[in-house]
Design a protein around this motif. Sequence first.
Motif, PDB file in Angstrom:
ATOM      1  N   VAL A  27       0.844  -1.300  -0.400  1.00 42.98           N
ATOM      2  CA  VAL A  27      -0.104  -0.149   0.080  1.00 42.98           C
ATOM      3  C   VAL A  27       0.827   1.222   0.162  1.00 42.98           C
ATOM      4  CG1 VAL A  27      -1.443   1.651   0.891  1.00 42.98           C
ATOM      5  CG2 VAL A  27      -1.585  -0.922   1.343  1.00 42.98           C
ATOM      6  N   LEU A  28       0.767   1.968  -1.032  1.00 41.62           N
ATOM      7  CA  LEU A  28       1.452   3.466  -0.853  1.00 41.62           C
ATOM      8  C   LEU A  28       0.449   4.646  -1.321  1.00 41.62           C
ATOM      9  CD1 LEU A  28       3.806   5.763  -1.040  1.00 41.62           C
ATOM     10  CD2 LEU A  28       3.758   4.652  -3.252  1.00 41.62           C
ATOM     11  N   ILE A  29       0.591   5.576   0.095  1.00 43.05           N
ATOM     12  CA  ILE A  29      -0.912   6.246   0.031  1.00 43.05           C
ATOM     13  C   ILE A  29      -0.267   7.319  -0.067  1.00 43.05           C
ATOM     14  CG2 ILE A  29      -2.939   7.628   1.548  1.00 43.05           C
ATOM     15  CD1 ILE A  29      -3.217   4.623   3.234  1.00 43.05           C
ATOM     16  N   VAL A  30      -0.289   8.867  -1.109  1.00 46.16           N
ATOM     17  CA  VAL A  30      -0.189  10.086  -1.585  1.00 46.16           C
ATOM     18  C   VAL A  30      -0.996  10.890  -1.507  1.00 46.16           C
ATOM     19  CG1 VAL A  30       1.157  10.881  -3.897  1.00 46.16           C
ATOM     20  CG2 VAL A  30       1.723   8.535  -3.105  1.00 46.16           C
ATOM     21  N   THR A  40      -3.752   4.783   9.333  1.00 44.89           N
ATOM     22  CA  THR A  40      -4.917   4.203   9.725  1.00 44.89           C
ATOM     23  C   THR A  40      -5.869   3.734   8.382  1.00 44.89           C
ATOM     24  OG1 THR A  40      -5.439   6.378  11.276  1.00 44.89           O
ATOM     25  CG2 THR A  40      -7.502   5.017  10.452  1.00 44.89           C
ATOM     26  N   LEU A  41      -5.746   4.554   7.275  1.00 46.04           N
ATOM     27  CA  LEU A  41      -6.299   4.014   5.853  1.00 46.04           C
ATOM     28  C   LEU A  41      -5.739   2.962   5.876  1.00 46.04           C
ATOM     29  CD1 LEU A  41      -7.887   4.233   3.211  1.00 46.04           C
ATOM     30  CD2 LEU A  41      -6.191   5.929   2.702  1.00 46.04           C
ATOM     31  N   ALA A  42      -4.040   2.596   5.764  1.00 45.50           N
ATOM     32  CA  ALA A  42      -3.747   1.288   5.382  1.00 45.50           C
ATOM     33  C   ALA A  42      -4.104   0.204   6.115  1.00 45.50           C
ATOM     34  CB  ALA A  42      -2.160   1.819   5.198  1.00 45.50           C
ATOM     35  N   ALA A  43      -4.257   0.597   7.615  1.00 49.55           N
ATOM     36  CA  ALA A  43      -4.878  -0.479   8.414  1.00 49.55           C
ATOM     37  C   ALA A  43      -6.096  -1.111   7.940  1.00 49.55           C
ATOM     38  CB  ALA A  43      -5.229  -0.081  10.085  1.00 49.55           C
ATOM     39  N   GLY A  44      -6.873  -0.064   7.792  1.00 48.16           N
ATOM     40  CA  GLY A  44      -8.589  -0.364   7.281  1.00 48.16           C
ATOM     41  C   GLY A  44      -8.429  -1.379   6.094  1.00 48.16           C
TER      42      GLY A  44
END
Length: 297
Positions: A27-30, A40-44
């Motif tokens: 997961v990569l959140i940009v 939190t988003l990655a854990a979800g």
Amino acid sequence: ERPLRSLYFRVFSAICSQFGRTLYFKVLIVGNVDKSEAKTLAAGLTSKFRAPLESSPAPRMLDLSSRSLVLRTKSPNEHDINHLLLNMYQIGGLTENEESYVYLLRQSMHDAAFETLRTQKQLGYAVFFDVIQVDSIFAFIFLVQGSRFNPHMMDKEVESFLTSFHEKLSEMTAYDFAELKSNTRKVLSERPKNLKTMAKEYWEKLGTRYPDFGKKRRAFVGLQSATKEALLNFYRRVFKKPDVRKLSLQVFSSASKEKLPTEVLSHSETFSEAKATLVKSFEALDAMKTESNGIYT
């Protein structure tokens, strides 16, 4: 159409269940989020799957150590009429001075490979060239897919292109080399135009296990002292015998009646290590085919 008609819901459900059990992902959140929101988003996202991130297999790069390795096999799909060739020319670790030559060769060979192998030779409907990094090892790759020529013939045409391109580099004038450096400098100094491009650049670095965010900057500086003679020497080390470190995966169509070439070209004792390399190579290919800007057609 025929396989779809015979597909029952219970079979489809079983396939989906098995797919979820063996799915690995990153997961990569940009974007406009802070660190806590991203966590939190990655854990979800990860909580929806059974396999923890730590269980993902670690890719490895096989050190070819100045030799060639050829792997030949039949396609697992007996109805597929296409052949596939994947040639990887391993560069190895790079010094700071050599990083600029990787970008110079990519800039000069990218369109030339497509023009020669796809447009002129018509080796297949898909022709792709680029440079990839697995762990700390760099490699140039050629990908060709089509039904007209088998992988053995595709490989010969790729080698012929490399020979002719060496001659082209040798005949390059001082003006042409200066223009190549200028164009490469522009590419290295470009900033991401959107979040999608920025995420792609992050993936390329974070996916290597050895993130290096200063590679482009060092290559940009190295272009100032780059010479044509040094570029030619680097090209010979990567693509010319006897120093070439080449991995060639040749997948023959199962629908074709022709047999696999019988000459012994591979090293069976290293087959298991080579498979580990191919896993990572195909992941990189999937990403590059999506972002190839029309070169992969």
